[in-house]
Design an enzyme around this catalytic site. Structure first.
Site, PDB file in Angstrom:
ATOM      1  N   THR A  50       1.360  -4.371   4.156  1.00  0.00           N
ATOM      2  CA  THR A  50       1.151  -4.618   5.583  1.00  0.00           C
ATOM      3  C   THR A  50       0.524  -5.980   5.877  1.00  0.00           C
ATOM      4  O   THR A  50       0.667  -6.503   6.978  1.00  0.00           O
ATOM      5  CB  THR A  50       0.252  -3.522   6.188  1.00  0.00           C
ATOM      6  N   ASP A  51      -0.171  -6.550   4.881  1.00  0.00           N
ATOM      7  CA  ASP A  51      -0.946  -7.766   5.163  1.00  0.00           C
ATOM      8  C   ASP A  51      -0.084  -8.923   5.656  1.00  0.00           C
ATOM      9  O   ASP A  51      -0.492  -9.682   6.532  1.00  0.00           O
ATOM     10  CB  ASP A  51      -1.716  -8.205   3.909  1.00  0.00           C
TER      11      ASP A  51
ATOM     12  N   THR B  50       0.818  -1.215   0.000  1.00  0.00           N
ATOM     13  CA  THR B  50       0.000   0.000   0.000  1.00  0.00           C
ATOM     14  C   THR B  50       0.850   1.263   0.000  1.00  0.00           C
ATOM     15  O   THR B  50       0.453   2.279  -0.572  1.00  0.00           O
ATOM     16  CB  THR B  50      -0.931  -0.026   1.236  1.00  0.00           C
TER      17      THR B  50
HETATM   18  N1  GLU Z   1      -2.351  -4.090   2.262  1.00  0.00           N
HETATM   19  C1  GLU Z   1      -2.045  -4.763   1.021  1.00  0.00           C
HETATM   20  C2  GLU Z   1      -0.666  -5.398   1.152  1.00  0.00           C
HETATM   21  O1  GLU Z   1      -0.339  -5.861   2.202  1.00  0.00           O
HETATM   22  C3  GLU Z   1      -2.139  -3.802  -0.042  1.00  0.00           C
HETATM   23  C4  GLU Z   1      -1.865  -4.233  -1.348  1.00  0.00           C
HETATM   24  C5  GLU Z   1      -1.382  -3.126  -2.234  1.00  0.00           C
HETATM   25  O2  GLU Z   1      -2.006  -2.059  -2.256  1.00  0.00           O
HETATM   26  O3  GLU Z   1      -0.359  -3.306  -2.847  1.00  0.00           O
HETATM   27  O4  GLU Z   1       0.134  -5.453   0.283  1.00  0.00           O
END
Ligand code: GLU
Length: 350
Positions: free
Chosen positions: A105-106, A33
């Site tokens: 972050t995931d 993100t």
């Molecule tokens: N929160 C998602 C991640 O962990 C977001 C994905 C993105 O926007 O690239 O990557």
């Protein structure tokens, strides 16, 4: 760029030619993100750095684009390549004082934990990201990145290994988890708490650094010894859950299973029977829990566990590691052919 992945050797780009004499911080951008502009557009690591003029005043920043993907697309092989890349930089000329990994972050907690287990040395490795997209009003990415670089430079951070910096708060990689889908304060360490803060005036730690010698930290695992990652699946317990998923995982070749058990690691009777069958077939079953905090103890004093050779089926506890982190540690233990008792002890290591 293949599938969003840039091979490390091709991708080193000095992003900011800054004042000589400042300590070097090396940023490895992987996506997430923090780089997401919406509509499939993503900022590069160079662009993230260019948007923060203050960085040039405090560090000689170099940037490398490792990948530019959502973190659900990060693979075990990418973990390994990232660790190898940092280790190579540590051994090279002009070794950085610290490293910053920008990451979605995931799954950030998993990558940070992997790096904590496989990268030794004195230079801290700080993983950061953003809860709000780069194009959002109030985007948190720039502040997180600046703070991560500040921590990477902080003398008090040396020897502390892999940490996560989000929302001004620092967490040990082993302890941190993402516990909210959306909020800026999504990251917590349910049992161990916040390790430190990147405050406006300084970086502070709430706990003393472990006693270290001149080499600071030894990696728990030699990343070069990991040639492949054995299959380890997570089995979630809930009322009425049957044996189907356990049996399917074993049939698919799982060498380990992590149970996200109810309470202190319970399962349904049907899952319990299937897990006993799995152990009989040589699967190492590590019991975690679905509560979000608290320990599931293993019986380290169990003499029958101590006698089992590598590759034997057994049942162990995961201490306070959540299921996704327990899976990672179990994969590494199995990949390096450790005995069940030694894998059980690993879970207790802080
Ligand atoms: N929160 C998602 C991640 O962990 C977001 C994905 C993105 O926007 O690239 O990557």
């Amino acid at each position: 760029m293949r599938s969003g992945l840039v091979t490390a050797a091709l991708a080193v780009v000095p992003a900011v030619v800054a004042a000589q004499g400042l300590p070097r911080v090396h940023i490895i951008a992987t996506g997430g993100t923090i780089s997401n502009l919406g509509n499939d557009a993503r900022r590069t690591g160079d662009e993230l750095v260019a948007a923060i003029p203050r960085l040039k005043e405090i560090a000689r920043v170099t940037v490398e684009q490792f990948s530019n993907v959502a973190s659900g697309s990060v693979t075990q092989e990418m973990w390994r390549d990232l660790a190898k890349r940092i280790i190579a930089l540590q051994a090279g000329p002009d070794a950085p004082a610290g490293y910053v990994i920008t990451h979605g972050t995931d799954t950030m907690e998993e990558t940070a934990f992997f790096l904590g287990l496989t990268v030794g040395g004195c230079a801290p490795v700080i993983t950061t990201g953003a809860m709000r997209q780069a194009s959002a009003v109030g985007a948190d990415g720039p502040a997180n990145l600046l703070n991560a670089v500040r921590v990477a430079l902080a003398p008090s951070a040396r020897g502390r290994g892999s940490m996560v910096l989000m929302n001004d708060e620092l967490f040990a990689a082993r302890d941190v988890t993402k516990s909210n889908t959306t909020r800026l304060n999504a990251f917590t360490a349910p049992d161990a708490g916040v390790l430190g803060l990147a405050d406006p005036d300084t970086v502070v730690f709430h706990r003393a650094a472990p006693e270290t010698g001149s080499t600071c930290r030894r990696a728990t695992f030699d990343v070069n010894a990991i040639t492949s990652f054995p299959r380890v699946d997570v089995i979630y317990a809930s009322i009425g859950a049957d044996s189907v998923l356990v049996d399917a995982a074993v049939a698919a070749g799982a060498k380990g299973l992590v149970v996200a058990g109810v309470g202190r690691g319970g399962t349904t009777p049907s899952q319990g029977s299937a897990l006993r069958r799995a152990r009989g077939a040589g699967v190492l079953v590590a019991t975690s829990n679905r509560t979000g905090s608290g320990r599931v103890g293993g019986d380290l004093g169990d003499t029958s566990l101590a006698k089992l050779p590598a590759g034997a089926g057994a049942s162990i506890g995961t201490a306070d590691l959540n299921p996704q982190k327990a899976r990672l540690l179990l994969m590494l233990g199995l990949a390096t052919r450790m005995r069940p008792i030694d894998i059980a002890r690993l879970f207790e290591l802080r």
